[in-house]
Motif scaffolding. Structure first.
Motif, PDB file in Angstrom:
ATOM      1  N   GLU A 211       0.958  -1.090  -0.074  1.00 59.23           N
ATOM      2  CA  GLU A 211      -0.063  -0.083  -0.241  1.00 59.23           C
ATOM      3  C   GLU A 211       1.025   1.246  -0.443  1.00 59.23           C
ATOM      4  N   GLY A 212       2.225   1.384   0.169  1.00 52.64           N
ATOM      5  CA  GLY A 212       2.870   2.441  -0.531  1.00 52.64           C
ATOM      6  C   GLY A 212       3.588   2.734   1.197  1.00 52.64           C
ATOM      7  N   ILE A 213       4.014   4.280   0.614  1.00 51.27           N
ATOM      8  CA  ILE A 213       4.590   5.170   1.667  1.00 51.27           C
ATOM      9  C   ILE A 213       4.014   6.065   1.997  1.00 51.27           C
ATOM     10  N   GLU A 214       3.388   6.240   3.049  1.00 51.18           N
ATOM     11  CA  GLU A 214       2.627   8.074   3.309  1.00 51.18           C
ATOM     12  C   GLU A 214       3.713   9.066   3.638  1.00 51.18           C
ATOM     13  N   GLY A 215       2.914  10.246   3.015  1.00 55.27           N
ATOM     14  CA  GLY A 215       4.315  11.255   3.679  1.00 55.27           C
ATOM     15  C   GLY A 215       5.521  11.394   2.220  1.00 55.27           C
ATOM     16  N   ILE A 216       6.519  12.393   2.361  1.00 59.55           N
ATOM     17  CA  ILE A 216       7.702  12.240   1.782  1.00 59.55           C
ATOM     18  C   ILE A 216       8.869  11.081   1.657  1.00 59.55           C
ATOM     19  N   VAL A 217       8.917  10.639   0.619  1.00 58.60           N
ATOM     20  CA  VAL A 217      10.036   9.739   0.385  1.00 58.60           C
ATOM     21  C   VAL A 217      11.390  10.542  -0.232  1.00 58.60           C
ATOM     22  N   ILE A 218      12.397  10.645   0.294  1.00 60.72           N
ATOM     23  CA  ILE A 218      13.360  11.491  -0.642  1.00 60.72           C
ATOM     24  C   ILE A 218      14.669  10.399  -0.462  1.00 60.72           C
ATOM     25  N   ASP A 219      14.909  10.294  -1.944  1.00 56.91           N
ATOM     26  CA  ASP A 219      15.891   9.556  -2.527  1.00 56.91           C
ATOM     27  C   ASP A 219      17.187  10.501  -2.496  1.00 56.91           C
ATOM     28  N   THR A 220      17.971   9.476  -1.489  1.00 56.26           N
ATOM     29  CA  THR A 220      19.289  10.246  -1.337  1.00 56.26           C
ATOM     30  C   THR A 220      20.358   9.738  -2.467  1.00 56.26           C
ATOM     31  N   GLN A 221      19.912   8.606  -3.093  1.00 56.42           N
ATOM     32  CA  GLN A 221      21.028   8.825  -4.584  1.00 56.42           C
ATOM     33  C   GLN A 221      21.036   9.955  -5.011  1.00 56.42           C
ATOM     34  N   ALA A 222      20.021  10.274  -5.689  1.00 55.81           N
ATOM     35  CA  ALA A 222      19.344  11.477  -5.768  1.00 55.81           C
ATOM     36  C   ALA A 222      20.395  12.364  -5.344  1.00 55.81           C
ATOM     37  N   LEU A 223      19.897  12.707  -4.222  1.00 62.49           N
ATOM     38  CA  LEU A 223      21.099  13.715  -3.985  1.00 62.49           C
ATOM     39  C   LEU A 223      22.378  13.563  -2.949  1.00 62.49           C
ATOM     40  N   SER A 224      23.360  12.482  -3.943  1.00 58.94           N
ATOM     41  CA  SER A 224      24.698  12.346  -4.313  1.00 58.94           C
ATOM     42  C   SER A 224      24.659  12.963  -5.374  1.00 58.94           C
ATOM     43  N   ALA A 225      23.917  12.668  -6.316  1.00 56.24           N
ATOM     44  CA  ALA A 225      23.756  11.955  -7.843  1.00 56.24           C
ATOM     45  C   ALA A 225      25.763  12.762  -8.342  1.00 56.24           C
ATOM     46  N   HIS A 226      25.825  14.473  -7.766  1.00 52.95           N
ATOM     47  CA  HIS A 226      27.674  14.963  -8.588  1.00 52.95           C
ATOM     48  C   HIS A 226      28.135  14.517  -7.581  1.00 52.95           C
ATOM     49  N   GLN A 227      28.171  14.138  -6.813  1.00 48.94           N
ATOM     50  CA  GLN A 227      28.775  14.247  -5.414  1.00 48.94           C
ATOM     51  C   GLN A 227      30.093  12.801  -5.155  1.00 48.94           C
ATOM     52  N   THR A 228      31.280  13.397  -5.213  1.00 48.12           N
ATOM     53  CA  THR A 228      32.615  12.294  -5.744  1.00 48.12           C
ATOM     54  C   THR A 228      33.040  12.079  -4.353  1.00 48.12           C
ATOM     55  N   PRO A 229      33.783  11.147  -4.101  1.00 48.43           N
ATOM     56  CA  PRO A 229      34.468  11.106  -2.113  1.00 48.43           C
ATOM     57  C   PRO A 229      35.623  11.958  -2.540  1.00 48.43           C
ATOM     58  N   THR A 230      36.248  12.346  -1.090  1.00 48.20           N
ATOM     59  CA  THR A 230      37.342  12.996  -1.602  1.00 48.20           C
ATOM     60  C   THR A 230      38.639  12.525  -0.182  1.00 48.20           C
ATOM     61  N   ARG A 231      40.173  12.687  -0.910  1.00 52.36           N
ATOM     62  CA  ARG A 231      40.908  12.474   0.294  1.00 52.36           C
ATOM     63  C   ARG A 231      41.268  13.173   1.354  1.00 52.36           C
TER      64      ARG A 231
END
Ligand SMILES: Cc1cc2nc3c(=O)[nH]c(=O)nc-3n(C[C@H](O)[C@H](O)[C@H](O)COP(=O)(O)OP(=O)(O)OC[C@H]3O[C@@H](n4cnc5c(N)ncnc54)[C@H](O)[C@@H]3O)c2cc1C
Length: 317
Positions: free
Chosen positions: A79-99
């Protein structure tokens, strides 16, 4: 104001554009179990300021929030999820790890663990290789304190940057007393992990040797059948007090192969419930409840589910 009106207000006040959200977004294909209904509202923006605003508004209007990683530990309700779902992969889409230093890195929470491990190998760093083959994102692995081949996320964690329930940025330093087997402090509060600092080790091995070492862990999983069917990995946590791993206990109760609808206890590992044949989330739920009841009846042990049941109408297991 109704939930629907709040939702619209949040979209407008956070200035989320039409490409950055989906109403009634199907989630089934976003889970490794391949089950589940829709999110009332899925937000897939890359802008942290917008997400911070969404979180503040959701808090103000008391709209439920859920953070979706790669869906590898989730059974999402039919029956799905009520409210808001945040896509965390989209949020990081253009970020890369740094040393940051010789042995410290910072990585975005939405990065897939496999990508992160490969990046660390290219940097000639040790510490993440046992996690190669672990499905999911860094954020999910931290939330669950994922454990692979005797290594757990808590072993390498320095700090986590989150957006708290009001959308404010906070840095949570690692405190050993808050982390246990499959337990993290993130499980006790509403906090969106946006990045983490990890402590790794500069390796004397070649990049190729590290890559092969990482690959050996994934090969072992493949050989054990982990990727043969849609599933969520281990269904139940292990409990040392029971003297045996959960898989052996379930096997001892003759439950291997037991099925409800399209969901069944896998033949290759009794602690893995699989979606064998177009299962519904409700069938996985019933099967997990049955295993729990049967193990309790036959052995007196109360197994604790590791997979998370999320969304509408899932009574607590
Ligand atoms: C084939 C297979 C094998 C597996 N093997 C293992 C294993 O060896 N060891 C192990 O520990 N697990 C294992 N798992 C389970 C799963 O891979 C891990 O729990 C994984 O770390 C979950 O990450 P995810 O991104 O998929 O999280 P999801 O399943 O999307 O979410 C899990 C939880 O984390 C939360 N979450 C996700 N991202 C964030 C974020 N950025 N901020 C805050 N909360 C967040 C979600 O809200 C949810 O509560 C396996 C699963 C599969 C399918």
């Amino acid at each position: 104001m109704s939930l629907r009106t709040h939702r619209q207000a949040i979209i407008e006040q956070a200035r989320i554009t039409s490409q950055e959200y989906t109403l009634q977004a199907p989630l089934k294909e976003r889970t490794w179990f391949k089950v589940g209904g829709k999110a009332d509202l899925l937000i897939h923006t890359q802008e942290h300021t917008k997400i911070a605003r969404v979180m503040a508004l959701a808090h103000q209007y008391a709209v439920p929030l859920f953070f979706l990683g790669d869906g590898s530990n989730l059974v999402i309700s039919d029956e799905g999820i009520e409210g808001i779902v945040i896509d965390t992969q989209a949020l990081s889409a253009h970020q890369t790890p740094t040393r940051l230093t010789n042995d410290r890195i910072k990585a975005p929470a939405g990065i897939l663990m496999e990508q992160l491990v490969l990046w660390s190998v290219e940097q000639q760093l040790e510490g993440l290789t046992p996690f190669y083959g672990l499905p999911g994102t860094l954020g999910g692995a931290l939330f669950m304190n994922a454990r692979c081949y005797d290594a757990e996320m808590a072993d390498i964690l320095v700090d986590i940057t989150i957006l708290n329930e009001r959308g404010e940025r906070e840095v949570i330093p690692f405190k050993p007393e808050q982390w246990e087997y499959k337990v993290s402090p993130l499980q006790h509060r509403l906090a969106l992990v946006i990045e983490a600092t990890l402590s790794l080790k500069a390796s004397t091995q070649s990049i190729e040797a590290l890559r092969q070492h990482a690959q050996s862990f994934k090969d072992d999983r493949t050989q054990k059948g982990h990727f043969a069917y849609p599933c969520g990995g281990s269904t139940f946590k292990n409990n040392r007090a029971f003297g045996k791993p959960s898989g052996q206990i379930i096997d001892g109760c003759s439950l291997k192969g037991y099925a409800i609808g399209g969901a069944s206890v896998s033949q290759f590992h009794a602690n893995i419930v699989i979606n064998q044949n177009n299962a519904k989330a409700s069938e996985i739920y019933q099967l997990v409840a049955h295993i729990k009841d049967e193990v309790l009846r036959q052995t007196g042990h109360m197994l604790e589910p590791e997979v998370l049941f999320v969304g509408r109408n899932f009574p607590l297991l």
